[in-house]
Design a protein around this motif. Structure first.
Motif, PDB file in Angstrom:
ATOM      1  N   HIS A 184       0.840  -1.190   0.000  1.00 45.25           N
ATOM      2  CA  HIS A 184       0.000   0.000   0.000  1.00 45.25           C
ATOM      3  C   HIS A 184       0.885   1.254   0.000  1.00 45.25           C
ATOM      4  N   ALA A 185       0.459   2.252  -0.758  1.00 41.87           N
ATOM      5  CA  ALA A 185       1.268   3.449  -0.908  1.00 41.87           C
ATOM      6  C   ALA A 185       1.455   4.178   0.416  1.00 41.87           C
ATOM      7  N   GLU A 186       0.398   4.210   1.255  1.00 42.00           N
ATOM      8  CA  GLU A 186       0.495   4.942   2.517  1.00 42.00           C
ATOM      9  C   GLU A 186       1.586   4.366   3.422  1.00 42.00           C
TER      10      GLU A 186
ATOM     11  N   GLU B  49       8.312   2.166 -10.272  1.00 45.83           N
ATOM     12  CA  GLU B  49       7.352   3.245 -10.469  1.00 45.83           C
ATOM     13  C   GLU B  49       7.932   4.500  -9.839  1.00 45.83           C
TER      14      GLU B  49
ATOM     15  N   PHE C  15      -2.179   7.554  -4.806  1.00 43.24           N
ATOM     16  CA  PHE C  15      -1.370   6.669  -5.651  1.00 43.24           C
ATOM     17  C   PHE C  15      -1.702   5.224  -5.340  1.00 43.24           C
ATOM     18  N   THR C  16      -1.798   4.403  -6.384  1.00 43.02           N
ATOM     19  CA  THR C  16      -2.043   2.971  -6.231  1.00 43.02           C
ATOM     20  C   THR C  16      -0.795   2.207  -6.642  1.00 43.02           C
ATOM     21  N   VAL C  17      -0.266   1.422  -5.717  1.00 41.69           N
ATOM     22  CA  VAL C  17       0.940   0.648  -5.997  1.00 41.69           C
ATOM     23  C   VAL C  17       0.590  -0.526  -6.897  1.00 41.69           C
ATOM     24  N   GLY C  18       1.336  -0.679  -7.997  1.00 38.23           N
ATOM     25  CA  GLY C  18       1.050  -1.745  -8.944  1.00 38.23           C
ATOM     26  C   GLY C  18       1.332  -3.128  -8.383  1.00 38.23           C
ATOM     27  N   GLN C  19       2.425  -3.258  -7.617  1.00 36.62           N
ATOM     28  CA  GLN C  19       2.797  -4.527  -7.008  1.00 36.62           C
ATOM     29  C   GLN C  19       3.651  -4.234  -5.786  1.00 36.62           C
TER      30      GLN C  19
END
Length: 391
Positions: free
Chosen positions: A170-172, A211, A238-242
């Motif tokens: 998760h980005a956070e 990213e 932001f959404t983390v791809g992986q």
């Protein structure tokens, strides 16, 4: 002279240079003691920090913001400080010989285990058995020979990497480790008395793909807390791809940034900085295209006389239009009947644009509109239109 040694057990040699740049905020005399230590000559900096104890307390507190633990030691020579940092507390003579980096087979064979016991050995015999390098090192540690160090020069760009203890999905969750990199960046910029207007956080995945998250500021800064606030806004959207296994922070294009002093009757610089921070937060939440600056450019046609600029990039020598200009310009001019306005001033003739195919031949007036507002109207080809509003 007074030296402080910082020993980072287990630190990789690649991570030592960014830490050295961070340490230059305390003194310009920082030397690498590869692979896992730094030396800093601090005597000239003690007064600024309020003495040795306050200096060490400040350094330990800032090391905590990096999430790093280091063994600190103080001595009159750099080599003695390094050995003390590696060996722990106690007098130099009581330290085990392992801290020196010497070949220990000979010393173990004759039952010598401490630095003090090595110093008590006959010098000529020790030189014949171990070479002059051992004698010179002992003399430098004791101050009998001068020390020479190549001091670290803070680089003109920043690049640091941090391996995460576990995968972050998760980005956070990336903000906390990113703060440690931002603190390193702040230290380097403080050492160089410079600031940045942008930095990039690179997310490294397990398959080596990456990213990037770019953060732009409205004005130059080296405040890690300000950087973190802006990064939080970006990570929230932001959404983390992986899953992420490591972080890299990059910054370049440093600009001079001296310390600011407050004003006795108000602080215009601080007010301007508060405004810049508000613009930054809005751009982070709404997107960079949603918030921009406006500046004039040399074109008399109202619809072509402005341009978008990045916040803080406007030129104080901007082109100034002659005559009155409204604050609000209509996107499309609106037709007016002759009974809908009363002329107050004018005309102002605008005739240009023949070179780009959008020629304008208009006469502009300031007029009072039917509802009482002041408008900017024009006559072109016998037709009256409203182009802008003053109030």
């Amino acid at each position: 002279m007074l030296w402080v040694a910082l020993h980072f057990p287990g630190l990789s040699s690649e991570a030592l240079a960014p830490i050295a740049g961070w340490a230059c905020q305390f003194t310009p005399k920082v030397a690498l003691a590869a692979p896992d230590a730094l030396l800093a000559e601090v005597e000239a900096s003690l007064r600024y920090f309020g003495g040795l104890e306050a200096f060490l307390e400040t350094m330990r507190a800032r090391l905590e913001t990096l999430g790093m633990s280091a063994s600190l030691a103080v001595a009159p020579t750099g080599l003695a400080a390094l050995w003390l940092a590696r060996g722990g507390t106690g007098p130099l003579e009581a330290l085990p010989l392992e801290v020196t980096g010497f070949e220990l087979d000979f010393f173990r064979g004759i039952g010598v285990a401490t630095v003090g016991e090595a110093l008590a050995l006959p010098r000529d015999g020790l030189a014949q058995r171990c070479g002059s390098a051992v004698i010179d090192a002992l003399d430098r540690a004791c101050g009998r020979l001068p020390e020479t160090y190549a001091f670290f020069i803070p680089p003109e760009r920043f690049c640091a990497r941090l391996e995460l203890p576990g995968a972050a999905a998760h980005a956070e969750a990336l903000l906390f480790p990113a703060r440690r990199l931002l603190a390193q960046l702040e230290g380097l910029l403080t050492a160089r008395q410079e600031g940045v207007r942008a930095f990039t956080l690179r997310l490294i995945h397990f398959d080596s793909s990456r990213e990037e998250i770019e953060v732009r500021l409205a004005s130059s800064s080296r405040d890690a807390a300000r950087f973190a606030d802006l990064l939080r806004e970006r990570l929230g959207a932001f959404t983390v791809g992986q899953p992420v296994e490591a972080l890299e922070l990059h910054a370049a294009d440093f600009a001079p940034l001296g310390p600011r002093s407050g004003g006795l009757f108000g602080d215009a610089a601080a007010d301007e900085e508060d405004w810049a921070r508000l613009v930054e937060r809005l751009r982070m939440r709404l997107g960079p295209e949603a918030v921009c600056g406006l500046a004039t450019q040399p074109d008399h046609r109202p619809e072509h006389a402005w341009r978008r600029v990045e916040p803080g990039e406007w030129d104080p020598r901007e082109f100034r239009q002659p005559g009155a200009r409204p604050l609000w310009l209509l996107e499309q001019r609106r037709h007016l009947g002759e009974a809908e306005f009363t002329l107050l001033s004018g005309p102002e003739r605008i005739e240009c644009g023949w070179w780009d195919g959008d020629e304008a031949r208009r006469d502009y007036f300031v007029a009072r509109l039917a509802h009482g507002a002041a408008g900017w109207i024009c006559r072109e080809g016998g037709e009256w239109t409203l182009h802008g509003l003053f109030a």
